[in-house]
Design an enzyme around this catalytic site. Structure first.
Site, short mmCIF file in Angstrom:
data_model
loop_
_atom_site.label_atom_id
_atom_site.label_comp_id
_atom_site.label_asym_id
_atom_site.label_seq_id
_atom_site.Cartn_x
_atom_site.Cartn_y
_atom_site.Cartn_z
CE LYS A 53 -3.96 -2.32 2.05
NZ LYS A 53 -4.75 -2.69 3.23
CD GLN A 97 -3.82 -4.42 6.26
OE1 GLN A 97 -3.83 -3.38 5.62
NE2 GLN A 97 -4.32 -5.54 5.78
CG ASP A 120 -9.79 0.23 4.73
OD1 ASP A 120 -9.65 -0.23 3.58
OD2 ASP A 120 -9.08 -0.09 5.69
#
Ligand code: GUN
Length: 292
Positions: A53, A97, A120
């Site tokens: 990422k 995460q 997200d």
């Protein structure tokens, strides 16, 4: 029929090329999109995802920062970092995460992220917006699946779509996004008694359960689009999806490989959401100055 292989790497690269020029335009206005990634613990797969990422941000000219914490880190410390990042004008997107260690409350952490930096799309505010069909930040993996379907001109309106999997990250948002485009959506789970009863009449099948070989050729309608979100490490070390690729490709109209299908799109859509967050923030700052 032999299926067209959906090339997620190529579609990703096309999208990233367009993003680079949007990043440059923002740069002319003194804004560099920035993503902060928080990683707690030593999960091997998460380490790889987070590294990729950060690398992808650099690839399109965005700024990124990774904050790594030990497995035993207190929840309060993670919440304090999120509060700090919520107020940092150089950061437009915040990603924690998953999975988090068991002693940390997922919900509390995800809801601490400011909804306008929630790239997200996991904050209840953005989940709610997805239900009403107006989310700024659709979750990255299903967002990537929609981009692939559109890139290949696969019709969605009026089609029968079957989503296998009911996770908050993929299955549920996937179903909502297909529904928003007027598909007739059926959600199956790993416990569905007779999966093929549903998949046999589907024009689009999205498999997101995490069971290698779950979807076989006899379960698929001739010409269907089969999207494989599964990412399973086989005992041989090889990566495999949820779909029996070699046999299903002989019957489907379109199919995604693993790797090289949905995977590359997930990170690209994270970049897209971060870029959008930066553009929205720049626009809001402009409005604020104009009305001051
Ligand atoms: N873990 C597995 N997939 C994801 C994702 O899309 N976002 C985050 N934050 N964690 C994940």
């Amino acid at each position: 029929m032999t299926a067209t292989i959906i090339d997620g790497r190529a579609v990703s690269e096309t999208m990233r090329t367009k993003m680079r020029s949007r990043v440059e335009s923002l740069g002319l206005r003194g804004v560099r999109p920035g993503l902060a990634v928080i990683l707690v613990g030593e999960d091997a797969a998460s380490q790889v995802y987070v590294r990729n990422k950060a690398k992808a941000c650099g690839d399109v000219g965005m700024h990124s920062e990774v904050f790594r914490y030990d497995q035993s880190t207190a929840e309060a410390l993670v919440l304090a970092k999120i509060a700090e990042l919520n107020n940092d004008p150089r950061i437009h997107g915040i990603l924690v995460q998953l999975p988090l260690p068991a002693h940390i409350d997922n919900k509390k952490v995800l809801e601490a992220i400011s909804p306008d930096k929630d790239v997200d799309g996991f904050h209840v505010h953005n989940v709610g917006s997805l239900v009403t069909g107006e989310s700024d930040f659709p979750p990255c993996t299903p967002h990537g699946v929609m981009a692939l379907l559109d890139h290949y001109g696969i019709p969605i309106e009026g089609c029968n779509a079957v989503v296998i999997g009911r996770s908050n990250i993929v299955g549920k948002p996937m179903a909502l996004m297909l529904l928003a485009r007027s598909a007739t959506v059926t959600i199956c789970t790993s416990k569905t008694r007779d999966l093929s009863l549903f998949t046999k009449t589907a024009d689009i099948v999205v498999a997101a359960v995490g069971k290698p070989g779950l979807v076989t050729a006899d379960m698929i309608k001739e010409g269907a689009a089969v999207i494989d979100v599964g990412m399973n490490r086989l005992p041989s070390g090889k990566l495999a999806g949820d779909v029996d690729f070699e046999n299903v490709r002989e019957k489907a109209g379109y199919i995604t490989p693993v790797p090289g299908g949905v995977g590359p799109m997930t990170i690209t859509m994270l970049l897209a959401n971060t870029l959008k967050a930066a553009e929205l923030a720049a626009e809001a700052a402009l409005q604020e100055r104009a009305s001051a």
